[in-house]
Design an enzyme around this catalytic site. Structure first.
Site, PDB file in Angstrom:
ATOM      1  N   HIS A 140       0.833  -1.020  -0.102  1.00  0.00           N
ATOM      2  CA  HIS A 140       0.144  -0.029   0.105  1.00  0.00           C
ATOM      3  C   HIS A 140       0.964   1.199  -0.123  1.00  0.00           C
ATOM      4  O   HIS A 140       0.359   2.366  -0.093  1.00  0.00           O
ATOM      5  CB  HIS A 140      -0.854   0.101   1.227  1.00  0.00           C
ATOM      6  CG  HIS A 140      -2.340   0.700   0.890  1.00  0.00           C
ATOM      7  ND1 HIS A 140      -2.617   1.632   0.079  1.00  0.00           N
ATOM      8  CD2 HIS A 140      -3.245   0.847   1.837  1.00  0.00           C
ATOM      9  CE1 HIS A 140      -3.627   2.230   0.181  1.00  0.00           C
ATOM     10  NE2 HIS A 140      -4.254   1.650   1.162  1.00  0.00           N
ATOM     11  N   ASP A 170     -11.001 -10.396 -16.446  1.00  0.00           N
ATOM     12  CA  ASP A 170     -11.359 -11.456 -17.072  1.00  0.00           C
ATOM     13  C   ASP A 170     -10.213 -11.737 -18.019  1.00  0.00           C
ATOM     14  O   ASP A 170      -9.750 -11.018 -18.810  1.00  0.00           O
ATOM     15  CB  ASP A 170     -12.589 -11.240 -17.844  1.00  0.00           C
ATOM     16  CG  ASP A 170     -13.052 -12.456 -18.884  1.00  0.00           C
ATOM     17  OD1 ASP A 170     -12.268 -13.430 -18.943  1.00  0.00           O
ATOM     18  OD2 ASP A 170     -14.030 -12.388 -19.673  1.00  0.00           O
TER      19      ASP A 170
END
Length: 442
Positions: free
Chosen positions: A151, A377
């Site tokens: 992060h 995807d």
């Protein structure tokens, strides 16, 4: 039986082409995040019976090409006084694993310590990649993709763009690729700095010792999953008719805040005039001028809507939502630049800027509403499930869009003390039922 995974392959995937070697300084907003990792889980099912389902070669080849565009993420964080990213192209960790478990035998959401142990890659001893990935093939033919990102240099929106690009390249969709930006010049302090606002969220007075409570160590909390349909959200927004164009975030966070304050007031006997704050991230990419929509490092600051417990519990949902919206509306270009200047001034004075302590009357919201983290995807179909919660945090709500056919529905995961959670659930469903009752009356 103890569940386990077997690591079949572990390697560093480097950019497919030579990339720029440079040292990138972290922004002041990056430095506020600290060195901590964010984990996500994706579940994919091989519904078409593809023989090359999640082929390691296809994924690694696409990842190497992705890292040409996202070359700083193949570098390393230089810890110390410089606090920079060394764009040395050492690569990201990519692991292939297998497990004898089936997808139906595992509770993926909300995320648990067991899920993290099984499917989130572990940091190598010899290196500390900014991105770590693990593809685990299950006995049933499904695949779990576990990701872990540092992060200090990337947030949810940045990770979403990187993973989406990776999946696009894997399935050969090269026409709609978005060029990422790591230029944090727009987030530099002004010269001279001009601090026009106060920032109590980042510069708190010392809290009352009686309010201190450890949120991370020995935390006793449970996680519950709540799902709101598009129709439930529509009716909830109708109760916020006092606000023009109320957002899903405002309506849902108001509902959660009101129910939490009511539950904690009963369970913890909070005084009616006790202050309660709802902490949440505000994305600045499209609020700063000029906008930086494709900026991939950290682009959010913490805000806090604050009111008295009595006001929150006794007011209509619409009034609570208005309090949340008023705090969001404060995030203007001048507010953002003033905050950046404030962090620089404090840093020059050797005074570390830390986020305010969260007391028992407060609640934190982590949201990825509208963030396309699930638009990943690789050519074998969209993920069937996505999970991102931290199972060790207390008094935190996680809000995201639902996957699947319920366009407009959201998934809410909440971490609370067990006794508070019991009261919260009762109040939450009562408020949702009230939304339907009010609609019928109208």
């Amino acid at each position: 039986m103890t569940r386990r995974v077997e690591i079949l392959e572990s390697s560093m995937v480097v950019p497919a082409e030579d990339t720029l070697r440079e040292m990138l300084s972290l922004s002041n907003i990056d430095l506020l995040k600290g060195i901590k990792r964010s984990n996500t889980i994706y579940l994919y099912k091989n519904n078409e019976g593809a023989k090359d389902f999640f082929s390691a070669e296809i994924l690694k080849s696409a990842l190497a090409k992705t890292l040409v565009l996202f070359y700083p993420l193949a570098g390393r964080h230089v810890v110390g006084g410089s606090n920079q990213i060394d764009c040395n192209a050492e690569g990201v960790l990519f692991q292939v694993a297998r497990s004898e478990v089936t997808a139906d035998s595992i509770q993926f959401e909300p995320m648990s310590e067991e899920i993290i142990e099984l499917f989130i890659p572990k940091k190598p001893h010899s290196s500390s990649p900014l991105i770590m990935l693990q593809v685990t093939h299950l006995k049933c033919g499904s695949v779990v993709l576990g990701t872990s990102t540092n992060h200090i240099f990337i947030d949810g929106r940045g990770a979403a763009l990187m993973f989406r690009t990776w999946s696009q390249i894997a399935r050969g969709d090269l026409k709609s690729l978005v060029q990422p930006s790591f230029d944090n010049g727009p987030l530099c302090a002004r010269s001279p700095p001009k601090v026009s606002f106060e920032f109590p969220v980042y510069n708190p007075d010392d809290p009352d010792p009686s309010e201190k409570e450890d949120n991370t160590k020995s935390c006793v909390c449970v996680l519950r999953l709540f799902k709101l349909s598009a129709e439930q959200i529509r009716k909830l927004k109708m109760r916020c008719s006092n606000i023009s164009r109320v957002s899903t975030f405002c309506a849902v966070s108001a509902l959660v805040w009101k129910c939490y304050c009511s539950a904690s007031a009963q369970e913890l006997a909070l005084a009616p005039d006790r202050k309660s704050s709802l902490y949440f991230p505000a994305d600045i990419r499209n609020r700063i001028h000029p906008p930086i929509p494709d900026y991939c490092a950290n682009g959010a600051i913490r805000m806090a809507a604050t009111s008295q417990v009595f006001e929150i519990t006794s007011s209509p949902i619409g009034d609570v939502a208005r309090t949340v919206k008023a705090e969001i509306d404060r995030v203007t270009d001048e507010y953002i630049r003033s905050f950046i200047d404030y962090v620089k001034v404090m840093s020059d004075q050797k005074m570390p800027v830390k986020t305010k302590y969260v007391s028992e009357s407060d609640l934190r919201i982590r949201t990825i509403l509208g963030v396309p983290l699930c638009d990943v995807d690789f050519g074998w179909g969209a993920p069937q499930l996505f999970s991102w919660e931290k199972p060790t945090e207390n008094r935190v709500a996680y809000i995201m869009n639902q996957l699947g056919n319920d366009n407009g529905g959201i998934k809410l995961t909440l971490a609370l003390h067990p006794s508070t959670m019991k009261l919260f659930e009762k109040l939450f469903y009562e408020e949702l039922e009230l939304s339907f009752t009010d609609d019928q009356i109208k």
